[in-house]
Design a protein around this motif. Structure first.
Motif, PDB file in Angstrom:
ATOM      1  N   LEU A   1       0.818  -1.225  -0.181  1.00 48.61           N
ATOM      2  CA  LEU A   1      -0.070  -0.028   0.222  1.00 48.61           C
ATOM      3  C   LEU A   1       0.909   1.090   0.344  1.00 48.61           C
ATOM      4  O   LEU A   1       1.707   1.641   0.926  1.00 48.61           O
ATOM      5  CB  LEU A   1      -0.935  -0.212   1.260  1.00 48.61           C
ATOM      6  N   HIS A   2       0.792   2.011  -1.023  1.00 48.21           N
ATOM      7  CA  HIS A   2       1.626   3.287  -1.349  1.00 48.21           C
ATOM      8  C   HIS A   2       0.551   4.326  -1.081  1.00 48.21           C
ATOM      9  O   HIS A   2      -0.272   4.845  -1.469  1.00 48.21           O
ATOM     10  CB  HIS A   2       1.988   3.423  -2.775  1.00 48.21           C
ATOM     11  N   VAL A   3       1.342   5.330   0.132  1.00 49.16           N
ATOM     12  CA  VAL A   3       0.304   6.358   0.587  1.00 49.16           C
ATOM     13  C   VAL A   3       1.014   7.618  -0.101  1.00 49.16           C
ATOM     14  O   VAL A   3       2.165   7.790   0.053  1.00 49.16           O
ATOM     15  CB  VAL A   3       0.981   6.617   2.191  1.00 49.16           C
ATOM     16  N   SER A   4       0.208   8.183  -1.107  1.00 50.45           N
ATOM     17  CA  SER A   4       0.676   9.393  -1.907  1.00 50.45           C
ATOM     18  C   SER A   4      -0.278  10.327  -1.530  1.00 50.45           C
ATOM     19  O   SER A   4      -0.694  10.795  -0.265  1.00 50.45           O
ATOM     20  CB  SER A   4       0.353   8.966  -3.367  1.00 50.45           C
ATOM     21  N   THR A   5      -0.443  11.564  -2.239  1.00 49.42           N
ATOM     22  CA  THR A   5      -0.705  12.793  -1.907  1.00 49.42           C
ATOM     23  C   THR A   5      -1.784  13.386  -3.109  1.00 49.42           C
ATOM     24  O   THR A   5      -1.460  13.089  -3.988  1.00 49.42           O
ATOM     25  CB  THR A   5       0.257  13.834  -1.606  1.00 49.42           C
TER      26      THR A   5
ATOM     27  N   ILE B   1      -6.477   4.072   5.507  1.00 50.07           N
ATOM     28  CA  ILE B   1      -5.469   3.287   5.335  1.00 50.07           C
ATOM     29  C   ILE B   1      -5.775   1.914   5.674  1.00 50.07           C
ATOM     30  O   ILE B   1      -5.430   0.919   5.019  1.00 50.07           O
ATOM     31  CB  ILE B   1      -4.304   3.778   5.638  1.00 50.07           C
ATOM     32  N   ASP B   2      -6.197   1.740   7.053  1.00 54.57           N
ATOM     33  CA  ASP B   2      -6.457   0.268   7.652  1.00 54.57           C
ATOM     34  C   ASP B   2      -7.509  -0.252   6.574  1.00 54.57           C
ATOM     35  O   ASP B   2      -7.456  -1.465   6.595  1.00 54.57           O
ATOM     36  CB  ASP B   2      -6.913   0.620   9.101  1.00 54.57           C
ATOM     37  N   LEU B   3      -8.551   0.318   6.430  1.00 58.83           N
ATOM     38  CA  LEU B   3      -9.569  -0.037   5.440  1.00 58.83           C
ATOM     39  C   LEU B   3      -9.165  -0.502   4.106  1.00 58.83           C
ATOM     40  O   LEU B   3      -9.299  -1.738   3.724  1.00 58.83           O
ATOM     41  CB  LEU B   3     -10.573   0.923   5.202  1.00 58.83           C
ATOM     42  N   VAL B   4      -8.359   0.034   3.469  1.00 56.94           N
ATOM     43  CA  VAL B   4      -7.841  -0.016   2.172  1.00 56.94           C
ATOM     44  C   VAL B   4      -6.925  -1.186   2.326  1.00 56.94           C
ATOM     45  O   VAL B   4      -6.968  -1.965   1.338  1.00 56.94           O
ATOM     46  CB  VAL B   4      -7.235   1.081   1.456  1.00 56.94           C
ATOM     47  N   LEU B   5      -6.053  -1.224   3.333  1.00 49.90           N
ATOM     48  CA  LEU B   5      -5.193  -2.491   3.551  1.00 49.90           C
ATOM     49  C   LEU B   5      -5.859  -3.587   3.589  1.00 49.90           C
ATOM     50  O   LEU B   5      -5.513  -4.788   2.890  1.00 49.90           O
ATOM     51  CB  LEU B   5      -4.303  -2.151   4.473  1.00 49.90           C
TER      52      LEU B   5
ATOM     53  N   VAL C   1      -6.830   2.915  -6.939  1.00 51.22           N
ATOM     54  CA  VAL C   1      -6.628   3.981  -6.098  1.00 51.22           C
ATOM     55  C   VAL C   1      -7.702   4.406  -5.331  1.00 51.22           C
ATOM     56  O   VAL C   1      -8.907   4.377  -5.788  1.00 51.22           O
ATOM     57  CB  VAL C   1      -6.097   5.223  -7.194  1.00 51.22           C
ATOM     58  N   TYR C   2      -7.452   4.923  -3.979  1.00 60.70           N
ATOM     59  CA  TYR C   2      -8.529   5.614  -3.342  1.00 60.70           C
ATOM     60  C   TYR C   2      -8.102   7.025  -2.813  1.00 60.70           C
ATOM     61  O   TYR C   2      -7.050   7.102  -2.032  1.00 60.70           O
ATOM     62  CB  TYR C   2      -8.565   4.660  -2.221  1.00 60.70           C
ATOM     63  N   ASN C   3      -8.891   8.105  -3.102  1.00 61.57           N
ATOM     64  CA  ASN C   3      -8.669   9.213  -2.726  1.00 61.57           C
ATOM     65  C   ASN C   3      -9.388   9.445  -0.993  1.00 61.57           C
ATOM     66  O   ASN C   3     -10.326   8.794  -0.823  1.00 61.57           O
ATOM     67  CB  ASN C   3      -9.387  10.238  -3.433  1.00 61.57           C
ATOM     68  N   VAL C   4      -8.673  10.143  -0.174  1.00 66.59           N
ATOM     69  CA  VAL C   4      -8.967  10.133   1.033  1.00 66.59           C
ATOM     70  C   VAL C   4      -8.832  11.636   1.425  1.00 66.59           C
ATOM     71  O   VAL C   4      -7.738  12.466   1.679  1.00 66.59           O
ATOM     72  CB  VAL C   4      -8.016   9.351   2.067  1.00 66.59           C
ATOM     73  N   GLY C   5     -10.180  12.292   1.536  1.00 63.16           N
ATOM     74  CA  GLY C   5     -10.324  13.608   1.718  1.00 63.16           C
ATOM     75  C   GLY C   5     -11.480  13.822   3.065  1.00 63.16           C
ATOM     76  O   GLY C   5     -12.272  13.224   3.233  1.00 63.16           O
ATOM     77  N   GLY C   6     -11.166  15.287   3.682  1.00 68.70           N
ATOM     78  CA  GLY C   6     -11.977  15.244   4.978  1.00 68.70           C
ATOM     79  C   GLY C   6     -13.031  16.197   4.446  1.00 68.70           C
ATOM     80  O   GLY C   6     -14.086  16.671   5.286  1.00 68.70           O
ATOM     81  N   HIS C   7     -13.280  16.738   3.276  1.00 67.43           N
ATOM     82  CA  HIS C   7     -14.332  17.872   2.917  1.00 67.43           C
ATOM     83  C   HIS C   7     -14.301  19.061   4.050  1.00 67.43           C
ATOM     84  O   HIS C   7     -15.188  19.294   4.517  1.00 67.43           O
ATOM     85  CB  HIS C   7     -15.682  17.141   2.794  1.00 67.43           C
TER      86      HIS C   7
END
Length: 343
Positions: free
Chosen positions: A124-128, A231-235, A243-249
């Motif tokens: 799992l690659h943590v990107s931006t 990240i836990d969920l995607v892992l 690819v999954y985007n993670v945003g807080g709105h």
């Protein structure tokens, strides 16, 4: 049945460090390995409360050192790799791009090779979100996983390069991978060169706070605890190759963030010091996290609750950040912002 082994690269940094603590606490039946070089932004004091846990292990290593990484991977036979380790500060990438290419691109490629060599179950690659470039100020437009990659800084270009390598190892070799792309994180143990901890640490000392340009650049803010749960969920549940985007709105201008902190600490706005804008400063980042939400993720913090918790953490943990902002960091600050510690 043997315990699952998870190696977290960059586990002494901000997001990686919070993730290590999250995983050690949540999964006592997993062995969590923190692999970190302990560069300027990494420290192990944040792991004092878990360092004696039977399921926590630390390995000091450089991800761009192929021989060492292969040796460690062959010995431990990790099941999962969660890859945070990266040079991550845009300002530093503008000043010195080379280390970003070495760590973020070459280091990622070496980790991919080592992971392929031992047949890991997931990389799992943590990107931006910065790999997507910038958005204009239209509030109806967001980054999705299908947004073209158009990085604008040496930092984001190095992350985009590593993203493409991860994708290529899935397409070419069938390595099971995921990529997560997050918006701006904040929370405990954030190194004080970044906007929120920099602002908190300086206003607590009644020192001026540098704000680039007119302060109207917009970022989407994500509490680091919410990022860890994503990240836990995607892992565990992410579809290979996705690819999954993670945003807080939680979109705020940089100036709004600084003003919120000043207000919470009852400090005057006269502490704001506008400085020359950052080169290539992206206007706006904003993420559509629908794909991840369909997988079952939901943030627990809005910006108001998250920033209050973060400010309180910095008030309660002055000894952690006060030792950082002395010495070499102080010299870096003055050089970067052409701003002395005026009060």
């Amino acid at each position: 049945m043997s315990k699952k082994k998870i190696v977290v690269t960059g586990g002494a940094g901000f997001i990686g460090g919070n993730f290590v603590q999250y995983m050690v606490d949540k999964y006592p039946d997993y062995d969590i390995y923190n692999l970190d070089l302990l560069t300027y932004a990494g420290d192990l004091t944040k792991h004092k409360q878990i360092e004696d846990n039977n399921n926590y292990h630390f390995i000091k290593a450089d991800i761009s050192d192929r021989e060492t990484i292969f040796s460690v991977f062959e010995k431990e036979k990790f099941d999962y790799v969660v890859h945070f380790a990266a040079e991550s500060h845009v300002d530093r990438s503008i000043t010195d791009p080379e280390i970003f290419i070495k760590t973020n691109v070459l280091g990622t490629q070496i980790l991919l090779d080592a992971s392929k060599h031992i047949n890991v179950s997931k990389f799992l690659h943590v990107s931006t979100d910065e790999v997507y470039g910038e958005l204009d100020f239209d509030p109806t437009v967001f980054f999705t996983e299908d947004t073209p990659i158009q990085p604008n800084s040496p930092y984001s270009a190095s992350k985009a390069s590593s993203d493409l390598l991860v994708r290529a190892y899935y397409e070419t070799y069938g390595l099971p991978v995921n990529i997560t792309r997050c918006s701006n994180n904040y929370g405990p143990y954030h190194f004080p060169e970044k906007l929120i901890p920099l602002t908190i640490s300086r206003v607590l000392n009644d020192e001026s706070v540098p704000v680039y340009g007119d302060g109207k650049n917009i970022r989407d803010w994500l509490h680091v605890y919410d990022h860890c749960s994503a990240i836990d969920l995607v892992l565990h549940n992410g579809a290979n190759g996705e690819v999954y985007n993670v945003g807080g709105h939680n979109e705020k201008t940089n100036l709004e963030v600084v003003e919120t902190i000043l207000s919470a600490l009852d400090k005057p706005e006269s502490l704001i010091k506008f400085v020359e804008d950052r080169l290539g400063h992206d206007k706006r980042y904003a993420i559509d996290p629908t794909k991840l939400e369909k997988l079952g993720w939901k943030p627990t913090y809005n910006f108001e609750t998250g920033i209050a918790q973060t400010i309180q953490w910095y008030l309660d943990n002055k000894e952690w950040w006060e030792q950082i902002i002395s010495g070499e960091y102080k010299e870096y600050f003055e050089k970067q912002y052409s701003l002395k510690d005026n009060k």
